[in-house]
Design an enzyme around this catalytic site. Sequence first.
Site, PDB file in Angstrom:
ATOM      1  N   ASP A   1       0.944  -0.953  -0.084  1.00  0.00           N
ATOM      2  CA  ASP A   1       0.238  -0.011  -0.029  1.00  0.00           C
ATOM      3  C   ASP A   1       0.874   1.407   0.088  1.00  0.00           C
ATOM      4  O   ASP A   1       2.228   1.066   0.302  1.00  0.00           O
ATOM      5  CB  ASP A   1      -1.001  -0.103   1.227  1.00  0.00           C
TER       6      ASP A   1
HETATM    7  C1  BGC Z   1      -5.011   3.448  -0.016  1.00  0.00           C
HETATM    8  C2  BGC Z   1      -5.072   2.750  -0.970  1.00  0.00           C
HETATM    9  C3  BGC Z   1      -4.960   3.027  -2.326  1.00  0.00           C
HETATM   10  C4  BGC Z   1      -3.457   4.123  -2.211  1.00  0.00           C
HETATM   11  C5  BGC Z   1      -3.435   4.920  -3.657  1.00  0.00           C
HETATM   12  C6  BGC Z   1      -3.688   4.549   0.154  1.00  0.00           C
HETATM   13  O1  BGC Z   1      -3.594   5.420   1.106  1.00  0.00           O
HETATM   14  O2  BGC Z   1      -4.775   2.574   1.230  1.00  0.00           O
HETATM   15  O3  BGC Z   1      -6.161   2.000  -0.870  1.00  0.00           O
HETATM   16  O4  BGC Z   1      -4.927   2.583  -3.486  1.00  0.00           O
HETATM   17  O5  BGC Z   1      -3.552   4.900  -1.088  1.00  0.00           O
HETATM   18  O6  BGC Z   1      -4.037   5.764  -3.442  1.00  0.00           O
END
Ligand code: BGC
Length: 711
Positions: A225
């Site tokens: 993530d």
């Molecule tokens: C989130 C993800 C997301 C990523 C990109 C993170 O803060 O947990 O689900 O895909 O950001 O925006």
Amino acid sequence: MADINVEDTLSALTLKEKIGLISGIDFWHTSAVERLGVPSVRVSDGPNGIRGTKFCNGVPAACFPCGTGMAATFNKDLLYKAGALMADEAKAKSASCILGPTTNIQRGPLGGRGFESFSEDPFLAGMVSVAVVNGMQENDVASAIKHYVCNDLEHERSASDTIVTERALREIYLEPFRLAVKYANPASFMTAYNKVNGEHVSQSKKFLDDILRKEWGWDGLVMSDWFGAYTIKDSIKNGLDLEMPGPSFLRTAASVSHMISSREINIQDLDDRVRNVLKFVKWCARAKVAENGPEEQNNTAETRATLNQVATESIVLLKNENGLLPLKRDETIAVIGPNAKYAAYCGGGSASLPTYYATTPFDSISEKLGKEPAYAVGCYGHKSLPGISTSPLSRNPVTGEPGINVKFYNQAPDLDTRTQFDEFQYQNSPLLLFDYKHPRIVDGLYYADITTEITPDETCEYDFSLTVCGTAQLFVDGELLIDNKTHQTSGNSFFGAGTIEVIQSKALKAGQTYKVSVQFGCAKTATIKNDSVLTFGGAISVGFCKVIDVKKEIQKAADLASQVDKVVLAIGLNLEWESEGFDRPDMSLPPHTDELVAAVLEANPNTVIVNQSGTSVEMPWLQDAKALVHAWYGGSESGNAIANVLFGDENPSGKLSLSWPLRNVDNPAYLNFKTVKGRVLYGEDIYVGYRYYEKLQRQVAFPFGYGKSYT
Ligand code: BGC
């Protein structure tokens, strides 16, 4: 995009190129190796629409209902169709991988991202994931299923250690991911931010290698993530193929090559990571999108029809006494409530996106009636003030339309010789600049001036506000009204990287035009210290709203209700109450909503309550309500879908994808929905959602799977 031979490419790569491939180059792209024909792949959020490469001022997209809403359709074919449309949307944005779906379990009603998840039930969450992923991937766009595993609350999410039994892990939390692997084989997995039983998942041998790869036999790409990788050695050794976003501050050429040369990291482990990245890049060639291609819209009649069908089928009819619904077109109807003229189309955080269009209950009901019904707001539903750029009273001095003008500079406002390097017009809020890029930005430092004009339609007090990740000052006709620069207080805005909202009111005269300007400094200028890694870019929300006397507004609403045959009362939460970055403190509706509902029900018992939220809310007036419709965040077609059901043009068929407790204290996760000293204990074990209410014979407002129809 060119196809590649994975093994030939791997053997031709230099060590530096290999290290480059195992992390992104920016927020949304993997690294390319031009000399060997390895293209850069674009990934995009996910999960309820494809936002493209910009949080702010990006190209609008189709917005689908939130996860809990999608699951409430219980319609696999339709969800497959939704996944297929998501693939088309991704191609329109030149993205070949969608960061979604969110397959985590909706463990309790308070989870900030509960709305993104499909269900409290692992089988439903798993099979909905299967349908959506198959829809995407059979249309040649890769899924990054997320967030593996137990990322079920937001509180201290990067540090939180989920303490969970092996049985609950297997039967509840891993199960939807296992089903997705078995029946849809997602091309990639995104790891969770949190630890599970003492170890961060993004570096865990147990989760990445033993379970995912060996036990489930899956061989795709594991990505972190965003800022969710925490070590160099363990993450490379145990199977985290790609660190996102980039450029990485962990997997630098210097640090990884040093570890390789000292045999702290085995070159075979690095090669395994690179091989998986190359295999993923090869998979992504199927989408046939141009590398760094354009971002376009796909707003066709077919797109709208599919969005309408998914939104309509997601709606759950919870109560309908005396056949109050469907509404008849010859009845006199008033539309009341904070969500009546507000489009609550998606939840907050990385799932939010600017949509092609949004529909509100008021507009869609007006369309069905062929005229505008009587309306009263009753009370506000917002948590922080709505963006000034969205106010119809605002006027962008450049376009003459509602909205704001934003000009970017390299230097602070007090410098006479400022150089402007960018400018755009904006009608949305907030300005999320975390992924904002411009070649003229030096060392990540920049400033922006935001301007608009306000011409009030009433002489009264108006609230202005500033919430910022960075610094900001707001001036009205050149006079400083709000200072969120010299004295700043940390808040939980902007993924925990921003300040609290600072509000000031000012009396304004109807018909007079006021010049409003905001001087913004990016995140680098902030004086507050916080734990967030999002210290680059920046974000700002400029709020504006008329101050109302709630008692009087509720009385006005009740008076109106008493004069009509039936009332549609639109209430609920929105992307400010349910969002990535924080959990809800309680299950309440926004302040004053319950008073409004009670007053309207008393004035007219023939009131149909339409609630919009991603997860359950407490409804202390439930016994008195004859008709209740739950409409989630229904995406672009929210309003139209609500009107379809209210007027009986569609027979409601949605079923709750979660149990709806009467009170927050009744829910099984109540005692353990917070990280305490770094740990969150999944004390309810396997008794998640209905498993608990049923076993303990606890009353709920509505059980899992509940939903009525007109027949
Ligand atoms: C989130 C993800 C997301 C990523 C990109 C993170 O803060 O947990 O689900 O895909 O950001 O925006």
